[in-house]
Design a protein around this motif. Structure first.
Motif, short mmCIF file in Angstrom:
data_model
loop_
_atom_site.label_atom_id
_atom_site.label_comp_id
_atom_site.label_asym_id
_atom_site.label_seq_id
_atom_site.Cartn_x
_atom_site.Cartn_y
_atom_site.Cartn_z
N TRP A 180 -0.90 3.38 -7.08
CA TRP A 180 -2.13 3.73 -7.76
C TRP A 180 -1.93 4.91 -8.69
CZ3 TRP A 180 -5.27 0.42 -4.76
CH2 TRP A 180 -6.43 0.03 -5.43
N ASN A 181 -1.19 5.87 -8.20
CA ASN A 181 -0.96 7.08 -9.00
C ASN A 181 0.41 7.05 -9.63
OD1 ASN A 181 -3.35 8.00 -8.09
ND2 ASN A 181 -2.62 10.05 -7.71
N SER B 85 2.31 3.52 -3.04
CA SER B 85 1.38 4.40 -3.77
C SER B 85 1.44 4.17 -5.27
CB SER B 85 1.63 5.87 -3.44
OG SER B 85 2.86 6.31 -3.92
N LYS C 219 1.17 13.30 -20.10
CA LYS C 219 0.31 14.18 -19.31
C LYS C 219 1.16 15.30 -18.73
CE LYS C 219 -3.10 13.82 -15.77
NZ LYS C 219 -3.44 13.05 -14.60
N GLY D 222 0.81 -1.21 0.00
CA GLY D 222 0.00 0.00 0.00
C GLY D 222 0.84 1.26 0.00
N THR D 223 1.95 1.24 0.74
CA THR D 223 2.71 2.48 0.90
C THR D 223 3.51 2.86 -0.33
OG1 THR D 223 4.39 1.16 1.93
CG2 THR D 223 2.94 2.37 3.41
#
Lengths: 393, 365
Positions: free
Chosen positions: A25-26, A23, A103, A20-21
Motif C-alpha cells: 500500500w505504501n 505492505s 517525494k 498483505g505482509t
C-alpha cells in the motif's frame, strides 16, 4: 471430496495473508526517493510568505564522480539544494514536489538549521513538524546559522560527500575541545518544555570567499523560550558545558609556574553537580566540578614533574575553569536566560518552595547566589616527565 | 459436557497472564499526561493493589474448581440473575477486544504504514487471532511461552542499550502530583492493564493443577507489571518531560538508540513486541467471549461463534471511537469507572454471597 476444497481454501487464505505482509500500500521504491540530508529554515527576503525552506537532497548518481576533479559543474556533486517558500513548514516541504519530482524522504535527515532571522522570531511554529511527523527522528542535530541557513548548505564539503554530513560530523568531533554544545532535537524539545531552562543550539557560520566556502562552529546560540536572544562564545560555551556536565575532553592552557611559557593540560574526565540550597529564604546554588587531566605539552624548559609544580598547575587549572564558568554565568545573567537548568534543579529538590518561585524566576535568576567548588587534578605527565633539555644544575 | 477439552499447565497460565499484562505496555501512554515523572510509582502502586484484587479472583475461582465465570455466576446468583450478570461480563470482555484492535490500528497508522487502510491491518490481525481461538486454549497457551519470552528479551535488550541515554534526574521531584491525580492515575493503571486479569476466570478451570494457579497468576502479574515498570522507567529516564507530549513515548525512546551509528533504528522491535503481545491479549479475550457465549446459550461448541464475533469486533473497532484522541479520553475518564463493577463489585459480592450461602454445597458441585 471434502479435502480438495479445504486445501484450496487454505491456500487462498495463505495467499491473502502473504499479499498483505508485503505492505504494497505504501510501496515506495528506492529510485523514487529524494533522500533529505539537511533542512534549513529562513525568513524569505522579499515575498510575503512566512518561511523559506532549503533542503539538501542526496544525489546517489552524482556521488561516484564527485571524487574526480572534473569541471562538470553542478552535476558532479553528490547532492543538490532545493529552495522554496510557503506559509507553513509542512506545506512548504510538500511543495517541493512541484520542482523536485520525487517525494522527500526524511528519516535520514541529519541536521536542522534555523536561520538567524527565523530564530529571532521564534522557532515554536516550525519545531512542531519535526516532533510530530513520523518520518522525522528525535536524534537529528539542531543548529542556528549565524546568518542564513540556506548559505550554510552551499559550503564546499572537504572530507565528506555532502555539507549536511560534514555538519553532522562537526558535532561528533566537538568532544575533542568541548567548546561547542551538541543539541539533539529531543534535548531542544526538553529545554523548550521546561518552564525555566533556556534552549541552546550550536551556532554555525560560513567563512571564505568565492567558490571555497567552509563552515565552522563558532559558539552557542541562546534562546529565551523559543526566541534567539544571544550567543555564547567558545570560552563561555565551555563554561556552560562544565556546569551541565557535558565536558568530554579538551585542552586548558595555563601559565607555567615559573612564569615563562605555557603548559597545555588535557582534560581526561570531568564531572559536575548542581546542588541548590535554600538557607533562610535565600537561594544558594552550589556547583561542584571535578576534573582530572594530564600534561599534554609545555613550552617552557623547567621540570614540571615535581609536587610543588603539579600543585601550582592544578591551582592554575582550577582558576581557568572558574573563569570560564564565571564568563558563562555573566553572559547568562546579562541575557537573563537560565541555560544551566538551575530552575529545574531547584524544582527537583524543593518542589514545594518552587511553586512560589516559578513565576518570578526571571527576577530571581540574575541575582542568584552561585558558589563554585572546583577540584582539578593532574594525574599523569605523558611519556616524558621533563622536557628534552640538558640536565640543569 | 465440556466445551473446551484442552488442559494447560500452571506455568503456561503464568505466561498467559504475563502476556496479557504486557499487551498493555504501550497503553501506559494514556496516563503520562496526568502522572508525568511519577508514572513509575503509579505503576507500582497499581500493581500492588491489583495483587490483592487477583487474590479475590483466585479465592473465588478456587472455591469452584473446574467452573468458569459463567457457571459460577449461575450457582451464586441463580439461573436468571446469574445469566444477566454473565451477559454483562461478556459485553465487558467483548468491548476490550475492539479497543485493543483500535490501539494496534492507530499505532500502525501513525508509525508504520500511514497510508494503508486500517481495515486491512485489523482484518489480518483478527484473522490470526480467530485462528488461534479456533484451535483452543492449549494452542494460545503454548504460543504465549514463545511470545512472552521474545517480549522480555526485547525489553531487556532495549533497556541495556538505553542505559547511556538515561538521566536519573528526570525522575525528580518524586511525588509531585496531587493526591487526586495520583488516585486517578493509579485507578486507570489498575483498571486497564492489571484488572483485566479477571478474564482468567474463563481459563483457570482448564489448568491441570488448580492449587498452583494462585502462585502462577500472582507471578505472571508481577512479571508483567515489572515489564510495564521497565517501559515507564525507560521512557521517563530517556525523554524526561518530553515524554508527556508523545503519543507513544516508549517507541520514541527506543528510536533514540544509537550505538556507534551501527545499532540504530531499533524501534521496529517495539512494534513487534506490541503486535505479538496484543495478539495474545486479544486472543485471550476473544476466547473468553466466545466460550462464554457458548456456555450462556448452552451450545455444544463455540467454534461457530468465532468468525461472527470477530467480524463484530472489527466493525466495533471502527465505531467505538471517532479518533485516537477519543480513545485516550475514554481510556482515561470512562473505562476505569465502567470497569469498577466488573473488576471489583461483582467478584466481591460473589465471594460474600458464596460465604453466606455456604456455597459450593457439594465439593466440586
Amino acid at each position: 471430496m471434502k479435502n480438495p476444497i479445504r486445501l484450496i481454501l487454505i491456500i487462498l487464505v495463505c495467499l491473502f495473508c502473504v499479499l498483505g505482509t508485503t505492505s504494497c500500500w505504501n510501496r515506495r521504491e528506492l529510485n523514487d526517493f529524494a533522500i533529505v540530508m539537511g533542512v534549513g529554515l529562513d525568513k524569505p527576503q522579499q515575498s510575503t510568505e512566512d518561511i523559506q525552506v532549503t533542503v539538501q537532497i542526496a544525489k546517489p548518481g552524482g556521488r561516484k564522480s564527485a571524487n574526480k576533479e572534473e569541471g562538470g559543474g553542478g552535476s558532479s556533486k553528490g547532492y543538490y539544494n532545493a529552495t522554496t517558500s510557503g506559509d507553513t513548514l509542512f506545506d512548504t516541504l510538500r511543495g517541493f514536489t512541484h520542482h523536485v519530482g520525487r517525494k522527500l524522504y526524511y528519516p535520514h535527515n541529519e541536521v536542522i538549521i534555523f536561520g538567524r532571522e527565523i530564530a529571532k522570531e521564534g522557532v515554536q511554529p516550525y519545531i512542531d513538524f519535526f516532533a510530530r511527523d513520523h518520518e522525522s527522528r528525535l536524534s537529528v542535530w539542531v543548529f542556528v546559522a549565524k546568518d542564513k541557513a540556506s548559505e550554510i548548505f552551499d559550503e564546499t564539503p572537504r572530507l565528506e560527500k555532502m555539507p549536511a554530513q560534514e555538519i553532522a560530523k562537526l558535532v561528533k568531533a566537538q568532544s575533542a575541545t568541548s567548546q561547542t554544545s551538541t543539541v539533539r532535537l529531543v534535548d531542544f524539545l526538553t529545554r523548550l518544555m521546561s518552564k525555566t531552562t533556556s534552549p541552546i543550539a550550536p551556532m554555525i557560520e560560513l567563512s571564505g570567499e568565492g567558490n571555497e566556502k567552509n563552515i565552522f562552529v563558532s559558539g552557542t546560540a541562546v534562546f529565551k523560550k523559543d526566541k534567539l536572544v544571544g550567543q555564547l562564545d567558545k570560552i563561555e560555551t565551555r563554561g556552560l558545558l562544565w556546569v551541565i556536565d557535558k565536558i568530554k575532553s579538551g585542552i586548558i592552557d595555563v601559565n607555567s609556574p615559573s612564569g615563562h611559557g605555557k603548559v597545555s593540560l588535557e582534560i581526561i574526565r570531568a564531572k559536575s553537580k548542581i546542588t541548590p540550597e535554600i538557607i533562610a529564604d535565600k537561594i544558594h546554588i552550589k556547583i561542584e566540578i571535578k576534573e582530572e587531566g594530564n600534561i599534554g605539552s609545555q613550552t617552557s624548559l623547567e621540570n614540571l614533574a615535581l609536587p610543588p609544580s603539579i600543585a601550582a598547575l592544578e591551582k592554575e587549572k582550577a582558576a581557568v575553569i572558574e573563569s570560564e564558568v564565571m564568563a558563562a554565568l555573566k553572559k547568562a545573567r546579562k541575557l537573563n536566560t537560565d541555560i544551566f537548568g538551575f530552575g529545574d534543579a531547584l524544582h527537583q529538590k524543593f518542589p514545594k518552595e518552587w511553586k512560589d518561585l516559578e513565576n518570578s524566576w526571571d527576577e530571581i535568576f540574575p541575582d542568584l547566589d552561585v558558589e563554585l567548588i572546583i577540584e582539578a587534578k593532574l594525574s599523569r605527565t605523558g611519556r616524558i616527565s621533563s622536557p628534552a633539555v640538558p640536565e640543569q644544575e | 459436557m465440556r466445551l473446551e477439552k484442552g488442559v494447560i499447565s500452571s506455568s503456561q497460565l503464568m505466561f498467559l497472564v504475563t502476556g496479557l499484562i504486557q499487551g498493555s505496555a504501550l497503553t501506559v501512554a494514556f496516563i503520562t499526561k496526568i502522572a508525568k515523572q511519577d508514572i513509575w510509582l503509579v505503576v507500582l502502586s497499581g500493581l500492588v493493589i491489583s495483587l490483592f484484587l487477583a487474590l479475590i479472583y483466585i479465592s473465588l475461582a478456587q472455591k469452584f474448581p473446574s467452573k468458569n465465570l459463567i457457571q459460577i455466576n449461575d450457582i451464586i446468583y441463580g439461573p436468571y440473575v446469574g445469566k444477566l450478570i454473565s451477559a454483562l461480563y461478556l459485553y465487558f470482555f467483548l468491548l476490550i477486544i475492539p479497543a485493543n484492535l483500535r490501539f494496534i490500528g492507530d499505532f500502525s497508522l501513525t508509525y508504520l504504514m500511514p497510508e494503508t487502510p486500517m481495515s486491512v491491518i485489523l482484518i489480518m490481525f483478527m484473522f490470526i487471532c480467530a485462528w488461534a481461538v479456533r484451535k483452543g486454549i492449549e494452542v494460545i497457551a503454548r504460543t504465549s511461552i514463545i511470545l512472552v519470552v521474545i517480549t522480555i528479551i526485547i525489553s531487556l535488550f532495549t533497556f541495556v542499550l538505553l542505559l547511556k541515554d538515561m538521566q536519573l534526574t528526570n525522575f525528580l521531584p518524586i511525588l509531585e502530583l496531587s493526591l487526586k491525580d495520583y488516585i486517578q492515575s493509579t485507578h486507570i493503571m489498575m483498571a486497564i492493564p492489571f484488572g483485566e486479569v479477571l478474564v482468567f476466570f474463563m481459563v483457570i478451570p482448564y489448568v491441570n493443577n488448580i492449587k498452583q494457579a494462585k502462585s502462577s497468576v500472582l507471578l505472571g502479574l508481577i512479571i508483567g507489571g515489572l515489564t510495564i515498570l521497565s517501559v515507564t522507567v525507560k521512557f521517563i529516564a530517556v525523554l524526561g518531560i518530553t515524554s508527556t507530549i508523545m503519543t507513544s513515548p516508549y517507541f520514541e525512546a527506543v528510536r533514540l538508540i544509537d550505538i556507534a551509528g551501527i545499532i540504530t533504528r531499533l524501534e521496529i522491535l517495539v512494534a513487534i513486541g506490541l503486535l505479538i503481545t496484543v495478539f495474545l491479549k486479544v486472543s485471550i479475550f476473544y476466547y473468553a467471549t466466545v466460550l462464554g457465549i457458548a456456555q450462556l446459550l448452552n451450545l455444544r461448541s463455540y467454534l461457530p461463534l468465532v468468525l461472527p464475533i470477530g467480524i463484530i469486533c472489527i466493525s466495533l473497532s471502527f465505531f467505538l471511537y471517532a479518533s485516537p484522541v477519543e480513545e485516550v479520553e475514554s481510556a482515561v475518564s470512562i473505562w476505569p469507572i465502567w470497569s469498577i463493577p466488573f473488576e471489583l463489585l461483582f467478584p466481591l459480592s460473589s465471594l460474600l454471597i458464596a460465604k453466606i450461602r455456604r456455597l459450593p454445597k457439594k465439593q466440586g458441585g
